[in-house]
Design a protein around this motif. Sequence first.
Motif, PDB file in Angstrom:
ATOM      1  N   SER A   1      20.434  11.266  -6.187  1.00 39.41           N
ATOM      2  CA  SER A   1      20.898  12.493  -5.544  1.00 39.41           C
ATOM      3  C   SER A   1      22.006  12.148  -4.562  1.00 39.41           C
ATOM      4  O   SER A   1      22.313  10.976  -4.324  1.00 39.41           O
ATOM      5  CB  SER A   1      19.745  13.190  -4.816  1.00 39.41           C
ATOM      6  N   GLN A   2      22.610  13.168  -3.989  1.00 37.40           N
ATOM      7  CA  GLN A   2      23.688  12.965  -3.039  1.00 37.40           C
ATOM      8  C   GLN A   2      23.181  12.524  -1.674  1.00 37.40           C
ATOM      9  O   GLN A   2      23.929  11.955  -0.884  1.00 37.40           O
ATOM     10  CB  GLN A   2      24.483  14.274  -2.880  1.00 37.40           C
ATOM     11  N   ARG A   3      21.922  12.806  -1.390  1.00 37.02           N
ATOM     12  CA  ARG A   3      21.358  12.449  -0.080  1.00 37.02           C
ATOM     13  C   ARG A   3      20.764  11.048  -0.158  1.00 37.02           C
ATOM     14  O   ARG A   3      19.544  10.874  -0.235  1.00 37.02           O
ATOM     15  CB  ARG A   3      20.309  13.477   0.336  1.00 37.02           C
ATOM     16  N   ALA A   4      21.615  10.053  -0.196  1.00 32.10           N
ATOM     17  CA  ALA A   4      21.156   8.674  -0.339  1.00 32.10           C
ATOM     18  C   ALA A   4      20.687   8.140   1.005  1.00 32.10           C
ATOM     19  O   ALA A   4      21.068   8.628   2.068  1.00 32.10           O
ATOM     20  CB  ALA A   4      22.275   7.799  -0.885  1.00 32.10           C
ATOM     21  N   GLY A   5      19.869   7.111   0.934  1.00 33.38           N
ATOM     22  CA  GLY A   5      19.406   6.442   2.136  1.00 33.38           C
ATOM     23  C   GLY A   5      17.999   6.826   2.518  1.00 33.38           C
ATOM     24  O   GLY A   5      17.680   8.017   2.622  1.00 33.38           O
ATOM     25  N   TRP A   6      17.166   5.823   2.664  1.00 32.92           N
ATOM     26  CA  TRP A   6      15.786   6.025   3.093  1.00 32.92           C
ATOM     27  C   TRP A   6      15.621   5.535   4.521  1.00 32.92           C
ATOM     28  O   TRP A   6      16.185   4.520   4.920  1.00 32.92           O
ATOM     29  CB  TRP A   6      14.821   5.249   2.200  1.00 32.92           C
ATOM     30  N   ARG A   7      14.822   6.276   5.267  1.00 33.42           N
ATOM     31  CA  ARG A   7      14.428   5.766   6.568  1.00 33.42           C
ATOM     32  C   ARG A   7      13.359   4.701   6.371  1.00 33.42           C
ATOM     33  O   ARG A   7      12.771   4.560   5.301  1.00 33.42           O
ATOM     34  CB  ARG A   7      13.892   6.899   7.451  1.00 33.42           C
ATOM     35  N   ARG A   8      13.116   3.935   7.429  1.00 34.08           N
ATOM     36  CA  ARG A   8      12.152   2.852   7.326  1.00 34.08           C
ATOM     37  C   ARG A   8      10.764   3.363   6.993  1.00 34.08           C
ATOM     38  O   ARG A   8      10.049   2.760   6.170  1.00 34.08           O
ATOM     39  CB  ARG A   8      12.119   2.063   8.632  1.00 34.08           C
ATOM     40  N   ASP A   9      10.362   4.477   7.582  1.00 34.43           N
ATOM     41  CA  ASP A   9       9.036   5.009   7.296  1.00 34.43           C
ATOM     42  C   ASP A   9       8.949   5.544   5.878  1.00 34.43           C
ATOM     43  O   ASP A   9       7.904   5.443   5.217  1.00 34.43           O
ATOM     44  CB  ASP A   9       8.664   6.100   8.307  1.00 34.43           C
ATOM     45  N   GLN A  10      10.060   6.089   5.333  1.00 36.70           N
ATOM     46  CA  GLN A  10      10.062   6.562   3.952  1.00 36.70           C
ATOM     47  C   GLN A  10       9.912   5.396   2.978  1.00 36.70           C
ATOM     48  O   GLN A  10       9.177   5.480   1.989  1.00 36.70           O
ATOM     49  CB  GLN A  10      11.352   7.334   3.666  1.00 36.70           C
ATOM     50  N   ARG A  11      10.622   4.329   3.258  1.00 35.39           N
ATOM     51  CA  ARG A  11      10.518   3.157   2.387  1.00 35.39           C
ATOM     52  C   ARG A  11       9.094   2.584   2.420  1.00 35.39           C
ATOM     53  O   ARG A  11       8.547   2.167   1.393  1.00 35.39           O
ATOM     54  CB  ARG A  11      11.519   2.092   2.816  1.00 35.39           C
ATOM     55  N   ALA A  12       8.487   2.547   3.599  1.00 34.06           N
ATOM     56  CA  ALA A  12       7.137   2.010   3.722  1.00 34.06           C
ATOM     57  C   ALA A  12       6.146   2.862   2.940  1.00 34.06           C
ATOM     58  O   ALA A  12       5.239   2.331   2.274  1.00 34.06           O
ATOM     59  CB  ALA A  12       6.732   1.922   5.192  1.00 34.06           C
ATOM     60  N   ARG A  13       6.274   4.192   3.006  1.00 32.15           N
ATOM     61  CA  ARG A  13       5.371   5.063   2.254  1.00 32.15           C
ATOM     62  C   ARG A  13       5.559   4.888   0.751  1.00 32.15           C
ATOM     63  O   ARG A  13       4.582   4.889  -0.019  1.00 32.15           O
ATOM     64  CB  ARG A  13       5.592   6.524   2.653  1.00 32.15           C
ATOM     65  N   PHE A  14       6.812   4.737   0.326  1.00 35.37           N
ATOM     66  CA  PHE A  14       7.068   4.563  -1.106  1.00 35.37           C
ATOM     67  C   PHE A  14       6.485   3.238  -1.611  1.00 35.37           C
ATOM     68  O   PHE A  14       5.861   3.192  -2.674  1.00 35.37           O
ATOM     69  CB  PHE A  14       8.584   4.599  -1.367  1.00 35.37           C
ATOM     70  N   GLU A  15       6.671   2.160  -0.852  1.00 37.58           N
ATOM     71  CA  GLU A  15       6.137   0.870  -1.282  1.00 37.58           C
ATOM     72  C   GLU A  15       4.613   0.857  -1.268  1.00 37.58           C
ATOM     73  O   GLU A  15       3.985   0.164  -2.078  1.00 37.58           O
ATOM     74  CB  GLU A  15       6.677  -0.239  -0.385  1.00 37.58           C
ATOM     75  N   ALA A  16       4.001   1.622  -0.368  1.00 38.71           N
ATOM     76  CA  ALA A  16       2.544   1.696  -0.358  1.00 38.71           C
ATOM     77  C   ALA A  16       2.024   2.462  -1.571  1.00 38.71           C
ATOM     78  O   ALA A  16       0.939   2.159  -2.087  1.00 38.71           O
ATOM     79  CB  ALA A  16       2.057   2.360   0.925  1.00 38.71           C
ATOM     80  N   ARG A  17       2.805   3.413  -2.064  1.00 44.30           N
ATOM     81  CA  ARG A  17       2.379   4.204  -3.215  1.00 44.30           C
ATOM     82  C   ARG A  17       2.702   3.513  -4.536  1.00 44.30           C
ATOM     83  O   ARG A  17       1.929   3.593  -5.486  1.00 44.30           O
ATOM     84  CB  ARG A  17       3.047   5.579  -3.171  1.00 44.30           C
ATOM     85  N   PHE A  18       3.865   2.841  -4.587  1.00 46.11           N
ATOM     86  CA  PHE A  18       4.289   2.177  -5.823  1.00 46.11           C
ATOM     87  C   PHE A  18       4.592   0.704  -5.535  1.00 46.11           C
ATOM     88  O   PHE A  18       5.746   0.274  -5.543  1.00 46.11           O
ATOM     89  CB  PHE A  18       5.529   2.857  -6.412  1.00 46.11           C
ATOM     90  N   PRO A  19       3.563  -0.088  -5.266  1.00 44.50           N
ATOM     91  CA  PRO A  19       3.818  -1.506  -4.964  1.00 44.50           C
ATOM     92  C   PRO A  19       4.081  -2.294  -6.247  1.00 44.50           C
ATOM     93  O   PRO A  19       3.387  -2.136  -7.256  1.00 44.50           O
ATOM     94  CB  PRO A  19       2.508  -1.952  -4.296  1.00 44.50           C
ATOM     95  N   LEU A  20       5.089  -3.162  -6.199  1.00 47.54           N
ATOM     96  CA  LEU A  20       5.363  -4.068  -7.311  1.00 47.54           C
ATOM     97  C   LEU A  20       4.497  -5.313  -7.178  1.00 47.54           C
ATOM     98  O   LEU A  20       4.151  -5.731  -6.062  1.00 47.54           O
ATOM     99  CB  LEU A  20       6.841  -4.460  -7.322  1.00 47.54           C
ATOM    100  N   PRO A  21       4.116  -5.939  -8.302  1.00 46.78           N
ATOM    101  CA  PRO A  21       3.269  -7.149  -8.225  1.00 46.78           C
ATOM    102  C   PRO A  21       3.947  -8.254  -7.435  1.00 46.78           C
ATOM    103  O   PRO A  21       5.121  -8.570  -7.663  1.00 46.78           O
ATOM    104  CB  PRO A  21       3.089  -7.539  -9.703  1.00 46.78           C
ATOM    105  N   LEU A  22       3.218  -8.837  -6.520  1.00 48.41           N
ATOM    106  CA  LEU A  22       3.753  -9.931  -5.720  1.00 48.41           C
ATOM    107  C   LEU A  22       3.802 -11.214  -6.538  1.00 48.41           C
ATOM    108  O   LEU A  22       3.019 -11.406  -7.477  1.00 48.41           O
ATOM    109  CB  LEU A  22       2.879 -10.141  -4.477  1.00 48.41           C
ATOM    110  N   PRO A  23       4.730 -12.112  -6.222  1.00 50.68           N
ATOM    111  CA  PRO A  23       4.815 -13.377  -6.980  1.00 50.68           C
ATOM    112  C   PRO A  23       3.549 -14.203  -6.831  1.00 50.68           C
ATOM    113  O   PRO A  23       2.951 -14.267  -5.746  1.00 50.68           O
ATOM    114  CB  PRO A  23       6.039 -14.070  -6.370  1.00 50.68           C
ATOM    115  N   ARG A  24       3.143 -14.836  -7.941  1.00 44.36           N
ATOM    116  CA  ARG A  24       1.924 -15.644  -7.961  1.00 44.36           C
ATOM    117  C   ARG A  24       2.177 -16.910  -8.761  1.00 44.36           C
ATOM    118  O   ARG A  24       2.969 -16.919  -9.707  1.00 44.36           O
ATOM    119  CB  ARG A  24       0.769 -14.883  -8.623  1.00 44.36           C
TER     120      ARG A  24
END
Length: 501
Positions: free
Chosen positions: A444-467
């Motif tokens: 979308s045209q409204r690019a850019g996430w705030r820090r709290d938005q990024r944290a909520r997104f990563e908590a909802r859609f976490p990628l597998p950590l390296p193992r």
Amino acid sequence: MPMVPGKSGNSRVTPEDSMEGRGVADGKDARGDAGRTLSRDPCGHATERIGRKAKEEKGTRFNNLLSHLKVPLLREAYMSLRRNAATGIDGQTWQEYGNDLEARLGDLEGRLQRGSYHPPPVRRVEIPKGDGKTRSLGIPTVEDKIAQQAVRMLLEPIYEHSEFLGFSYGYRRGRSAHQALGALDVVMSRKANWVLDADILSFFDTIDHEWMKRFIEHRIADVRLVRLLMKWLKAGVMEGGQRREVESGTPQGGIISPLLANLYLHHVLDQWAHQWRQRQARGEVYIVRYADDVVMAFQYESDARRMHEELSARLLQFGLTLHPEKTRVLRFGRFARRDCVLDGRHKPETFDFLGFTHISAKNGKGNFRLVRRTSSKKRKVKLASLSDEIDQRKHDRVIDQHRWLSQVLRGHYNYYGVSTNFRALHTVYSTVRRNWHEALQRRSQRAGWRRDQRARFEARFPLPLPRIIHPVLPRPPCRPSTVGKSPVREIRTPGSVRGAR
């Protein structure tokens, strides 16, 4: 008084408790060849007998293998194929071929037995390589895959039980790339001071068909089966809607191609190199081969230099050439860091093998330690392709993107997750996560996430950590032996390095 055999019990009839009161003939298998019903034909029994005969009679030639290509074996071959594999030139999928399967397999059996089966040309697909070039893959049709898989099931027991040497790991059942890496660990812990990193230039495209036929006939006397194998080599490829004939090589992507490639290198390289280190080497020599990638470790530099020259001459006799840029002799092993100044270097050279860069390093006690990192070339290619696909999928549902990226990262960790490689795994993880977040913000045209938005997104859609999936690679068992002019330790199969069968 007539003797009538007594009735057996309710248990399964065995040769010792048969209804006729007699046992099985000497040398015969009690299981027989027939199944209890037509739907339970024991296809694996024929392959077991072939493998047993190859193991017990190492010099025998098989002259009646094509007769085993019947519907039961073809059905088993069909069921073993990948359901979602790419289609050939006819566009037919695995599921579509399964409609009226018995009739199709019966027709295929008839053509194979009559010798009237003509393999269609393969569909050529170009996939990118790490050096900017492409690798050609040939994709057969589903019916051709069935025939190739059935023939492979017949031939594999012959070569696995009595032909192939232990230091060959590529495209063999029960062997893997991680076993080859584990064997290299064992090699580098011994008197390995020099390494010959050998790569064959365009190996799959330069296999000589006449030599291949001779190598096949070394163990296969069935003229009809040899003719069928040569048909696959000369089937040709489809490019731009036009069929192109081929005079050499075997198409990568075919089911039978890995077996034929291993057979070719077995006669050209493996047997010769094994005899060379027994008869001509001054010190210890170790070999690890995975397909056309070969690593040889030597105790003395003179052996490594001489092997380089003689191996190049040996391959030229069979139409093969060592890659002039990727083949080299380098100082490696326990004394590499100490002696690298003799080569005018500040640190030892490294070499790539099976997607990893191998480094001579030291542990906390100052002893030699073999360190592996994901090859920078492989990592760059992987990240570039993932970045493009992330951009193409950015308008898909986020949950679908998350599922796909999670599968990609888990697959990456499953192969590259070896000890000493955590930093490279974390680089891939962080780069993929950053590229994905940036692609989502461009929706979308409204690019850019705030820090709290990024944290909520990563908590909802976490990628597998390296193992680290493989903290300890499989290490082959060893036993003392004597080869050549110096005492050595021979690594036995499975995971063999010194080449014992």
